[in-house]
Design a protein around this motif. Structure first.
Motif, PDB file in Angstrom:
ATOM      1  N   GLY A 193       0.815  -1.195   0.000  1.00 34.82           N
ATOM      2  CA  GLY A 193       0.000   0.000   0.000  1.00 34.82           C
ATOM      3  C   GLY A 193       0.851   1.247   0.000  1.00 34.82           C
ATOM      4  O   GLY A 193       1.855   1.321   0.682  1.00 34.82           O
ATOM      5  N   GLN A 194       0.407   2.233  -0.779  1.00 34.93           N
ATOM      6  CA  GLN A 194       1.150   3.473  -0.861  1.00 34.93           C
ATOM      7  C   GLN A 194       0.185   4.634  -0.952  1.00 34.93           C
ATOM      8  O   GLN A 194      -0.804   4.580  -1.687  1.00 34.93           O
ATOM      9  CB  GLN A 194       2.078   3.466  -2.072  1.00 34.93           C
ATOM     10  N   LEU A 195       0.483   5.682  -0.181  1.00 38.21           N
ATOM     11  CA  LEU A 195      -0.310   6.900  -0.195  1.00 38.21           C
ATOM     12  C   LEU A 195       0.649   8.069  -0.346  1.00 38.21           C
ATOM     13  O   LEU A 195       1.641   8.153   0.385  1.00 38.21           O
ATOM     14  CB  LEU A 195      -1.100   7.050   1.113  1.00 38.21           C
ATOM     15  N   VAL A 196       0.331   8.976  -1.255  1.00 41.02           N
ATOM     16  CA  VAL A 196       1.188  10.128  -1.493  1.00 41.02           C
ATOM     17  C   VAL A 196       0.333  11.386  -1.478  1.00 41.02           C
ATOM     18  O   VAL A 196      -0.525  11.579  -2.347  1.00 41.02           O
ATOM     19  CB  VAL A 196       1.936  10.018  -2.832  1.00 41.02           C
ATOM     20  N   GLU A 197       0.579  12.237  -0.461  1.00 45.50           N
ATOM     21  CA  GLU A 197      -0.166  13.483  -0.340  1.00 45.50           C
ATOM     22  C   GLU A 197       0.516  14.600  -1.120  1.00 45.50           C
ATOM     23  O   GLU A 197       1.740  14.585  -1.309  1.00 45.50           O
ATOM     24  CB  GLU A 197      -0.282  13.930   1.129  1.00 45.50           C
ATOM     25  N   SER A 198      -0.260  15.580  -1.505  1.00 50.33           N
ATOM     26  CA  SER A 198       0.256  16.786  -2.141  1.00 50.33           C
ATOM     27  C   SER A 198      -0.737  17.920  -1.907  1.00 50.33           C
ATOM     28  O   SER A 198      -1.870  17.683  -1.486  1.00 50.33           O
ATOM     29  CB  SER A 198       0.467  16.560  -3.643  1.00 50.33           C
ATOM     30  N   GLY A 199      -0.283  19.141  -2.170  1.00 50.24           N
ATOM     31  CA  GLY A 199      -1.182  20.281  -2.095  1.00 50.24           C
ATOM     32  C   GLY A 199      -1.003  21.164  -0.883  1.00 50.24           C
ATOM     33  O   GLY A 199      -1.666  22.201  -0.763  1.00 50.24           O
ATOM     34  N   GLY A 200      -0.143  20.775   0.043  1.00 50.84           N
ATOM     35  CA  GLY A 200       0.086  21.624   1.205  1.00 50.84           C
ATOM     36  C   GLY A 200       0.859  22.871   0.826  1.00 50.84           C
ATOM     37  O   GLY A 200       1.322  23.032  -0.307  1.00 50.84           O
ATOM     38  N   GLY A 201       0.998  23.778   1.785  1.00 49.92           N
ATOM     39  CA  GLY A 201       1.735  24.997   1.526  1.00 49.92           C
ATOM     40  C   GLY A 201       1.431  26.060   2.544  1.00 49.92           C
ATOM     41  O   GLY A 201       0.848  25.793   3.595  1.00 49.92           O
ATOM     42  N   LEU A 202       1.839  27.279   2.223  1.00 43.27           N
ATOM     43  CA  LEU A 202       1.637  28.437   3.085  1.00 43.27           C
ATOM     44  C   LEU A 202       0.470  29.260   2.545  1.00 43.27           C
ATOM     45  O   LEU A 202       0.446  29.590   1.349  1.00 43.27           O
ATOM     46  CB  LEU A 202       2.910  29.282   3.125  1.00 43.27           C
ATOM     47  N   VAL A 203      -0.460  29.607   3.407  1.00 45.36           N
ATOM     48  CA  VAL A 203      -1.616  30.386   2.996  1.00 45.36           C
ATOM     49  C   VAL A 203      -1.970  31.363   4.116  1.00 45.36           C
ATOM     50  O   VAL A 203      -1.703  31.087   5.284  1.00 45.36           O
ATOM     51  CB  VAL A 203      -2.811  29.455   2.670  1.00 45.36           C
ATOM     52  N   GLN A 204      -2.555  32.480   3.750  1.00 44.66           N
ATOM     53  CA  GLN A 204      -2.984  33.453   4.752  1.00 44.66           C
ATOM     54  C   GLN A 204      -4.295  33.012   5.387  1.00 44.66           C
ATOM     55  O   GLN A 204      -5.088  32.281   4.784  1.00 44.66           O
ATOM     56  CB  GLN A 204      -3.142  34.823   4.118  1.00 44.66           C
ATOM     57  N   ALA A 205      -4.522  33.481   6.587  1.00 43.63           N
ATOM     58  CA  ALA A 205      -5.789  33.196   7.271  1.00 43.63           C
ATOM     59  C   ALA A 205      -6.953  33.620   6.378  1.00 43.63           C
ATOM     60  O   ALA A 205      -6.917  34.682   5.757  1.00 43.63           O
ATOM     61  CB  ALA A 205      -5.846  33.920   8.606  1.00 43.63           C
ATOM     62  N   GLY A 206      -7.967  32.769   6.331  1.00 41.26           N
ATOM     63  CA  GLY A 206      -9.116  33.011   5.476  1.00 41.26           C
ATOM     64  C   GLY A 206      -8.989  32.407   4.094  1.00 41.26           C
ATOM     65  O   GLY A 206      -9.961  32.374   3.326  1.00 41.26           O
ATOM     66  N   GLY A 207      -7.806  31.924   3.767  1.00 45.96           N
ATOM     67  CA  GLY A 207      -7.566  31.342   2.451  1.00 45.96           C
ATOM     68  C   GLY A 207      -7.989  29.897   2.359  1.00 45.96           C
ATOM     69  O   GLY A 207      -8.571  29.327   3.284  1.00 45.96           O
ATOM     70  N   SER A 208      -7.662  29.300   1.209  1.00 51.44           N
ATOM     71  CA  SER A 208      -8.079  27.927   0.922  1.00 51.44           C
ATOM     72  C   SER A 208      -6.915  27.107   0.392  1.00 51.44           C
ATOM     73  O   SER A 208      -5.976  27.644  -0.212  1.00 51.44           O
ATOM     74  CB  SER A 208      -9.195  27.926  -0.128  1.00 51.44           C
ATOM     75  N   LEU A 209      -7.004  25.814   0.628  1.00 54.31           N
ATOM     76  CA  LEU A 209      -6.063  24.853   0.053  1.00 54.31           C
ATOM     77  C   LEU A 209      -6.834  23.583  -0.286  1.00 54.31           C
ATOM     78  O   LEU A 209      -7.830  23.265   0.377  1.00 54.31           O
ATOM     79  CB  LEU A 209      -4.944  24.503   1.031  1.00 54.31           C
ATOM     80  N   ARG A 210      -6.331  22.870  -1.285  1.00 51.01           N
ATOM     81  CA  ARG A 210      -6.897  21.572  -1.631  1.00 51.01           C
ATOM     82  C   ARG A 210      -5.801  20.525  -1.564  1.00 51.01           C
ATOM     83  O   ARG A 210      -4.836  20.583  -2.320  1.00 51.01           O
ATOM     84  CB  ARG A 210      -7.492  21.592  -3.034  1.00 51.01           C
ATOM     85  N   LEU A 211      -5.949  19.599  -0.629  1.00 44.94           N
ATOM     86  CA  LEU A 211      -4.999  18.505  -0.497  1.00 44.94           C
ATOM     87  C   LEU A 211      -5.471  17.320  -1.324  1.00 44.94           C
ATOM     88  O   LEU A 211      -6.668  17.049  -1.417  1.00 44.94           O
ATOM     89  CB  LEU A 211      -4.864  18.086   0.966  1.00 44.94           C
ATOM     90  N   SER A 212      -4.505  16.622  -1.901  1.00 43.76           N
ATOM     91  CA  SER A 212      -4.795  15.414  -2.668  1.00 43.76           C
ATOM     92  C   SER A 212      -3.994  14.258  -2.097  1.00 43.76           C
ATOM     93  O   SER A 212      -2.898  14.456  -1.563  1.00 43.76           O
ATOM     94  CB  SER A 212      -4.425  15.597  -4.142  1.00 43.76           C
ATOM     95  N   CYS A 213      -4.532  13.075  -2.220  1.00 41.29           N
ATOM     96  CA  CYS A 213      -3.834  11.870  -1.766  1.00 41.29           C
ATOM     97  C   CYS A 213      -4.054  10.778  -2.803  1.00 41.29           C
ATOM     98  O   CYS A 213      -5.178  10.280  -2.951  1.00 41.29           O
ATOM     99  CB  CYS A 213      -4.357  11.438  -0.408  1.00 41.29           C
ATOM    100  N   ALA A 214      -2.987  10.439  -3.495  1.00 40.38           N
ATOM    101  CA  ALA A 214      -3.048   9.376  -4.498  1.00 40.38           C
ATOM    102  C   ALA A 214      -2.686   8.060  -3.825  1.00 40.38           C
ATOM    103  O   ALA A 214      -1.659   7.964  -3.140  1.00 40.38           O
ATOM    104  CB  ALA A 214      -2.091   9.677  -5.633  1.00 40.38           C
ATOM    105  N   ALA A 215      -3.538   7.067  -4.021  1.00 42.36           N
ATOM    106  CA  ALA A 215      -3.348   5.781  -3.344  1.00 42.36           C
ATOM    107  C   ALA A 215      -3.160   4.667  -4.363  1.00 42.36           C
ATOM    108  O   ALA A 215      -3.632   4.754  -5.493  1.00 42.36           O
ATOM    109  CB  ALA A 215      -4.560   5.482  -2.465  1.00 42.36           C
ATOM    110  N   SER A 216      -2.481   3.627  -3.932  1.00 44.97           N
ATOM    111  CA  SER A 216      -2.427   2.439  -4.760  1.00 44.97           C
ATOM    112  C   SER A 216      -3.803   1.780  -4.715  1.00 44.97           C
ATOM    113  O   SER A 216      -4.498   1.825  -3.686  1.00 44.97           O
ATOM    114  CB  SER A 216      -1.349   1.472  -4.274  1.00 44.97           C
ATOM    115  N   ARG A 217      -4.184   1.168  -5.817  1.00 41.44           N
ATOM    116  CA  ARG A 217      -5.547   0.691  -5.972  1.00 41.44           C
ATOM    117  C   ARG A 217      -5.937  -0.335  -4.892  1.00 41.44           C
ATOM    118  O   ARG A 217      -7.058  -0.316  -4.372  1.00 41.44           O
ATOM    119  CB  ARG A 217      -5.729   0.071  -7.356  1.00 41.44           C
ATOM    120  N   GLN A 218      -4.987  -1.178  -4.520  1.00 44.13           N
ATOM    121  CA  GLN A 218      -5.348  -2.279  -3.616  1.00 44.13           C
ATOM    122  C   GLN A 218      -5.716  -1.805  -2.215  1.00 44.13           C
ATOM    123  O   GLN A 218      -6.382  -2.525  -1.475  1.00 44.13           O
ATOM    124  CB  GLN A 218      -4.234  -3.332  -3.542  1.00 44.13           C
TER     125      GLN A 218
END
Length: 124
Positions: free
Chosen positions: A2-27
């Protein structure tokens, strides 16, 4: 394996938005509940959001209060966490996790697979 890889983090100002993604192995993704957790320095890892195997049912930590949305795309073996109205107290490392269950789980030890984490920093 099993493998999970997150992305999408970062620095943002208060009130802002972020979208995190996590790609997983199918199994480890197909037919399993998925979750997002976070851990701030000096604090325990806490549940943020979870989705059941179908994506039809979701559940959030009490602090979310309608600001975050978890979703999954089974065609891409990916789970997302859309975060809006971010606050400085949301600063943490965010982890994606896969459960061996089909229904939503909220405890750390109910998840079998973990990603490496992605840093989210919200400035005031």
């Amino acid at each position: 394996q099993g493998q999970l890889v997150e992305s999408g983090g970062g620095l943002v100002q208060a009130g802002g938005s972020l979208r995190l993604s996590c790609a997983a192995s199918r199994q480890i993704f197909s037919g399993q509940a998925m979750g997002w957790f976070r851990q701030a320095p000096g604090k325990e890892r806490e549940f943020v959001a979870g989705t059941d195997w179908s994506g039809q049912s979701t559940y959030y930590g009490g602090f979310v209060k309608g600001r975050f949305t978890i979703s999954r795309d089974d065609a891409k073996n990916t789970v997302y966490l859309e975060m809006n109205s971010l606050k400085p107290e949301d600063t943490a490392v965010y982890y994606c996790a896969a459960s061996l269950a089909r229904v939503i789980r909220t405890e750390v030890d109910e998840y079998a697979y973990w990603g490496q984490g992605t840093q989210v920093t919200v400035s005031s």
